[in-house]
Structure formats: structure tokens, C-alpha cells
Design a protein around this motif. Structure first.
Motif, PDB file in Angstrom:
ATOM      1  N   ARG A 156       0.809  -1.212   0.000  1.00  0.00           N
ATOM      2  CA  ARG A 156       0.000   0.000   0.000  1.00  0.00           C
ATOM      3  C   ARG A 156       0.848   1.272   0.000  1.00  0.00           C
ATOM      4  O   ARG A 156       0.390   2.328  -0.450  1.00  0.00           O
ATOM      5  CB  ARG A 156      -0.926   0.008   1.219  1.00  0.00           C
ATOM      6  CG  ARG A 156      -2.040  -1.031   1.142  1.00  0.00           C
ATOM      7  CD  ARG A 156      -2.950  -0.952   2.347  1.00  0.00           C
ATOM      8  NE  ARG A 156      -2.234  -1.230   3.588  1.00  0.00           N
ATOM      9  CZ  ARG A 156      -2.783  -1.145   4.795  1.00  0.00           C
ATOM     10  NH1 ARG A 156      -4.049  -0.769   4.937  1.00  0.00           N
ATOM     11  NH2 ARG A 156      -2.084  -1.442   5.873  1.00  0.00           N
ATOM     12  N   ALA A 157       2.083   1.185   0.488  1.00  0.00           N
ATOM     13  CA  ALA A 157       2.943   2.369   0.520  1.00  0.00           C
ATOM     14  C   ALA A 157       3.554   2.681  -0.838  1.00  0.00           C
ATOM     15  O   ALA A 157       4.067   3.786  -1.048  1.00  0.00           O
ATOM     16  CB  ALA A 157       4.055   2.177   1.553  1.00  0.00           C
ATOM     17  N   ALA A 158       3.506   1.731  -1.775  1.00  0.00           N
ATOM     18  CA  ALA A 158       4.109   1.941  -3.094  1.00  0.00           C
ATOM     19  C   ALA A 158       3.203   2.796  -3.973  1.00  0.00           C
ATOM     20  O   ALA A 158       1.977   2.702  -3.904  1.00  0.00           O
ATOM     21  CB  ALA A 158       4.385   0.597  -3.762  1.00  0.00           C
ATOM     22  N   ALA A 159       3.826   3.623  -4.810  1.00  0.00           N
ATOM     23  CA  ALA A 159       3.087   4.436  -5.777  1.00  0.00           C
ATOM     24  C   ALA A 159       2.617   3.518  -6.903  1.00  0.00           C
ATOM     25  O   ALA A 159       3.439   2.955  -7.638  1.00  0.00           O
ATOM     26  CB  ALA A 159       3.969   5.557  -6.314  1.00  0.00           C
ATOM     27  N   ARG A 160       1.311   3.352  -7.051  1.00  0.00           N
ATOM     28  CA  ARG A 160       0.754   2.370  -7.983  1.00  0.00           C
ATOM     29  C   ARG A 160       1.149   2.637  -9.425  1.00  0.00           C
ATOM     30  O   ARG A 160       1.584   1.738 -10.147  1.00  0.00           O
ATOM     31  CB  ARG A 160      -0.774   2.350  -7.853  1.00  0.00           C
ATOM     32  CG  ARG A 160      -1.280   1.785  -6.534  1.00  0.00           C
ATOM     33  CD  ARG A 160      -0.917   0.318  -6.407  1.00  0.00           C
ATOM     34  NE  ARG A 160      -1.383  -0.250  -5.151  1.00  0.00           N
ATOM     35  CZ  ARG A 160      -1.168  -1.499  -4.777  1.00  0.00           C
ATOM     36  NH1 ARG A 160      -0.470  -2.300  -5.561  1.00  0.00           N
ATOM     37  NH2 ARG A 160      -1.621  -1.942  -3.620  1.00  0.00           N
ATOM     38  N   ASP A 161       0.992   3.885  -9.877  1.00  0.00           N
ATOM     39  CA  ASP A 161       1.294   4.198 -11.273  1.00  0.00           C
ATOM     40  C   ASP A 161       2.772   3.975 -11.574  1.00  0.00           C
ATOM     41  O   ASP A 161       3.129   3.370 -12.599  1.00  0.00           O
ATOM     42  CB  ASP A 161       0.899   5.642 -11.588  1.00  0.00           C
ATOM     43  CG  ASP A 161      -0.601   5.859 -11.519  1.00  0.00           C
ATOM     44  OD1 ASP A 161      -1.345   4.865 -11.635  1.00  0.00           O
ATOM     45  OD2 ASP A 161      -1.028   7.016 -11.337  1.00  0.00           O
ATOM     46  N   GLU A 162       3.630   4.454 -10.675  1.00  0.00           N
ATOM     47  CA  GLU A 162       5.059   4.286 -10.888  1.00  0.00           C
ATOM     48  C   GLU A 162       5.464   2.822 -10.843  1.00  0.00           C
ATOM     49  O   GLU A 162       6.327   2.377 -11.595  1.00  0.00           O
ATOM     50  CB  GLU A 162       5.849   5.086  -9.844  1.00  0.00           C
ATOM     51  CG  GLU A 162       5.850   6.585 -10.055  1.00  0.00           C
ATOM     52  CD  GLU A 162       4.591   7.253  -9.509  1.00  0.00           C
ATOM     53  OE1 GLU A 162       3.604   6.534  -9.230  1.00  0.00           O
ATOM     54  OE2 GLU A 162       4.589   8.490  -9.353  1.00  0.00           O
ATOM     55  N   GLU A 163       4.807   2.060  -9.950  1.00  0.00           N
ATOM     56  CA  GLU A 163       5.149   0.640  -9.830  1.00  0.00           C
ATOM     57  C   GLU A 163       4.795  -0.108 -11.111  1.00  0.00           C
ATOM     58  O   GLU A 163       5.587  -0.923 -11.602  1.00  0.00           O
ATOM     59  CB  GLU A 163       4.398   0.036  -8.636  1.00  0.00           C
ATOM     60  CG  GLU A 163       4.898  -1.340  -8.210  1.00  0.00           C
ATOM     61  CD  GLU A 163       4.147  -2.457  -8.898  1.00  0.00           C
ATOM     62  OE1 GLU A 163       4.708  -3.558  -9.037  1.00  0.00           O
ATOM     63  OE2 GLU A 163       2.995  -2.216  -9.303  1.00  0.00           O
ATOM     64  N   GLY A 164       3.619   0.175 -11.689  1.00  0.00           N
ATOM     65  CA  GLY A 164       3.238  -0.475 -12.936  1.00  0.00           C
ATOM     66  C   GLY A 164       4.148  -0.088 -14.087  1.00  0.00           C
ATOM     67  O   GLY A 164       4.545  -0.939 -14.897  1.00  0.00           O
ATOM     68  N   PHE A 165       4.500   1.200 -14.155  1.00  0.00           N
ATOM     69  CA  PHE A 165       5.392   1.655 -15.226  1.00  0.00           C
ATOM     70  C   PHE A 165       6.785   1.072 -15.054  1.00  0.00           C
ATOM     71  O   PHE A 165       7.456   0.716 -16.035  1.00  0.00           O
ATOM     72  CB  PHE A 165       5.447   3.181 -15.235  1.00  0.00           C
ATOM     73  CG  PHE A 165       6.340   3.748 -16.302  1.00  0.00           C
ATOM     74  CD1 PHE A 165       6.108   3.484 -17.637  1.00  0.00           C
ATOM     75  CD2 PHE A 165       7.420   4.550 -15.963  1.00  0.00           C
ATOM     76  CE1 PHE A 165       6.930   4.002 -18.632  1.00  0.00           C
ATOM     77  CE2 PHE A 165       8.242   5.073 -16.939  1.00  0.00           C
ATOM     78  CZ  PHE A 165       8.004   4.801 -18.281  1.00  0.00           C
TER      79      PHE A 165
END
Length: 284
Positions: free
Chosen positions: A94-103
């Protein structure tokens, strides 16, 4: 003729039994000297073998059993930089940035479509430990954060153990990760910022995957969270920097490495050759 009187000692010296005893004594002395010579030769051979083992130059076929008595931890084999890794852990809690993680996952798979990505959703003790020891995966990537993650003491120990065993941690573009690295590994990293371009350090990149990267990195359109070069530990080395600000570095930690890439990969535009930097970090 007169017969000379002889003492008992003289009679024993001239008797046949005395000659036999002398011959036996000489034979025993000769055998003892030969035995000592053989023992000395064996000691020399064993000493040379021990020195050869400790030097790491084991003879093929007998090295495994012999090395086990000298090394508590086997050093991982040298990694083949011509071949990309086939599996990797990605933190997607939950602490990870979702958009950045997917990219970031897409960038990791660029030109390496066979890369298998395994995800760790939490730092909870039992889940995190089970994930670390369930697969033979030597690299773990931590995408940028949106807030500070809670990492318990046991999870911190597991991270240190994972790296110490010869594995690789890659932290990406976040001041929060700098704080985590300081807490977990005892670093004293300090944040810094400087406009690009950023220049490759040809002295420190030798023997690492970064040596095949571009000699200069343009400043990306996204966010860059740099580190002061002087705050990097003595066991570390800066790969790219400018004006005292480092944007890619690694630190040796026992048999493994801890790597940091300052770009947050928060935009798909204008990233230049930063995909190569991520790939090099994952191959450390």
C-alpha cells in the motif's frame, strides 16, 4: 702361550649376540629416520594443499568437500553480465506508488519480455519472510513510495540476511527509501539535488553492468531524488553524479549489494536512457 684375561664387558662385546644387537639397533635407527622423513613430506604436502584451498584455487572434483571445512558461506558465482536476470521480486504494498510501480515493471521488461515478476504485498513478518525464502530469486526492487512504510525489526533482519547471502536490493526514486536504507543497514545517506545532465564515473563503473551504459544521462522530465556523494558509505561507489549529487550508486553489504536509482520513473515521457540504468541496477 699366555692367555690374556678378559673382562665380562669385553667378552660380551666380542660375542656373536653382541654383533647381532648392534646390527638390529642400526636397522631400527635407519627405519626411524625414514619414518620421520615420510611424516615431514606428508606435512609439507598437506600444508601446500591447505594453502591452495584457502586461496580459493580448488582442484576440480575434490573442491566441494574440502572447501566446506573452510568456508561457512559459499560466495556466489560471478554473475554473467551478458545475460539478464530471469526472475525478480517487486514490492507492491500500500505504501508503493501504484502508477510508478506499474510503469517500472514495464521498463524492467523492456527488451527482456521473459522476465518473471513476483510481487510482495506487505512487510508483515510471516508473509515477508515466507516470500524471501520461498523462491530462488536474487533481486528485489522497491518502487517509489507515497508514504513511509512500516518495517518491523524482524523484517529488517530478513532484509539484511537476504542481502548478506549474495542477493541484490534496488531502491528507486524516493527520499523515504533513503531513510529506510539508513535504518535497516546503518547508512548515513543525505538527500541532495542538482540539475542534469549526470555523468558516468568511469573509475567506479568498471566491472559492473553500469560500464556499458551511456557516458551521460540527461535529466528526465520526472522527479529525481539525489544523494550527497560524500554521504555514501566507504563500501559504496557512485555510478552517475554531477556537482556532488549522485543519482545512481551501490553499496557492498557482505556478499550482496544495495543499489539506489534516484529517478522516480513517474512519467513515461522524456526518460531517455534511464531504462538502461534500471536494468544495470537489477543485474548487480
Amino acid at each position: 702361550s699366555e692367555v690374556k684375561a678378559m673382562s665380562p664387558e669385553e667378552l660380551m662385546a666380542t660375542s656373536p649376540s653382541a654383533h647381532n644387537a648392534t646390527r638390529i639397533s642400526r636397522t631400527a635407527l635407519t627405519l626411524a629416520l625414514c619414518g620421520l622423513g615420510i611424516v615431514a613430506a606428508c606435512c609439507v604436502v598437506l600444508g601446500a594443499e591447505e594453502e591452495r584451498v584457502l586461496g580459493g584455487n580448488l582442484v576440480e572434483g575434490r573442491g566441494d568437500a574440502l572447501a566446506a571445512s573452510y568456508f561457512a558461506v559459499e560466495k556466489p558465482k560471478a554473475f554473467n553480465f551478458n545475460r539478464f536476470i530471469d526472475r525478480v521480486w517487486f514490492y507492491d504494498g500500500r505504501a508503493a506508488a501504484r502508477d510508478e510501480e506499474g510503469f517500472l515493471e514495464k521498463i524492467a521488461r523492456r527488451h527482456h519480455y521473459k522476465l518473471q515478476i513476483h510481487r510482495i504485498p506487505t512487510f508483515k513478518d510471516n508473509v515477508f519472510r515466507a516470500a524471501l525464502f520461498s523462491e530462488d530469486i536474487r533481486c528485489m526492487v522497491f518502487p517509489p513510495l507515497v508514504h513511509f512504510p512500516g518495517i518491523a525489526e524482524l523484517a529488517q533482519k530478513d532484509l539484511r540476511g537476504y542481502v548478506s547471502a549474495g542477493n541484490n536490493l534496488v531502491f528507486v526514486g524516493s527520499y523515504e527509501w533513503l531513510s529506510v536504507m539508513n535504518d535497516v543497514f546503518g547508512f548515513q545517506l543525505q538527500s541532495s539535488y542538482a540539475d542534469g545532465p549526470y555523468y558516468r564515473n568511469d573509475r567506479t563503473v568498471k566491472g559492473t553492468p553500469f560500464q556499458w551504459s551511456r557516458s551521460m544521462l540527461e535529466a528526465p522530465d520526472g522527479s529525481v531524488y539525489g544523494v550527497k556523494v560524500n554521504s555514501i558509505p566507504m563500501d559504496g561507489a557512485c555510478m552517475f553524479d554531477t556537482m556532488g549529487t549522485c543519482v545512481a550508486f551501490y553499496v557492498k553489504y557482505n556478499l550482496g549489494t544495495v543499489v539506489y536509482v534516484a529517478f522516480a520513473y513517474d512519467t513515461p515521457y522524456g526518460i531517455g536512457h534511464w531504462d538502461q540504468i534500471l536494468h544495470a541496477a537489477m543485474m548487480m
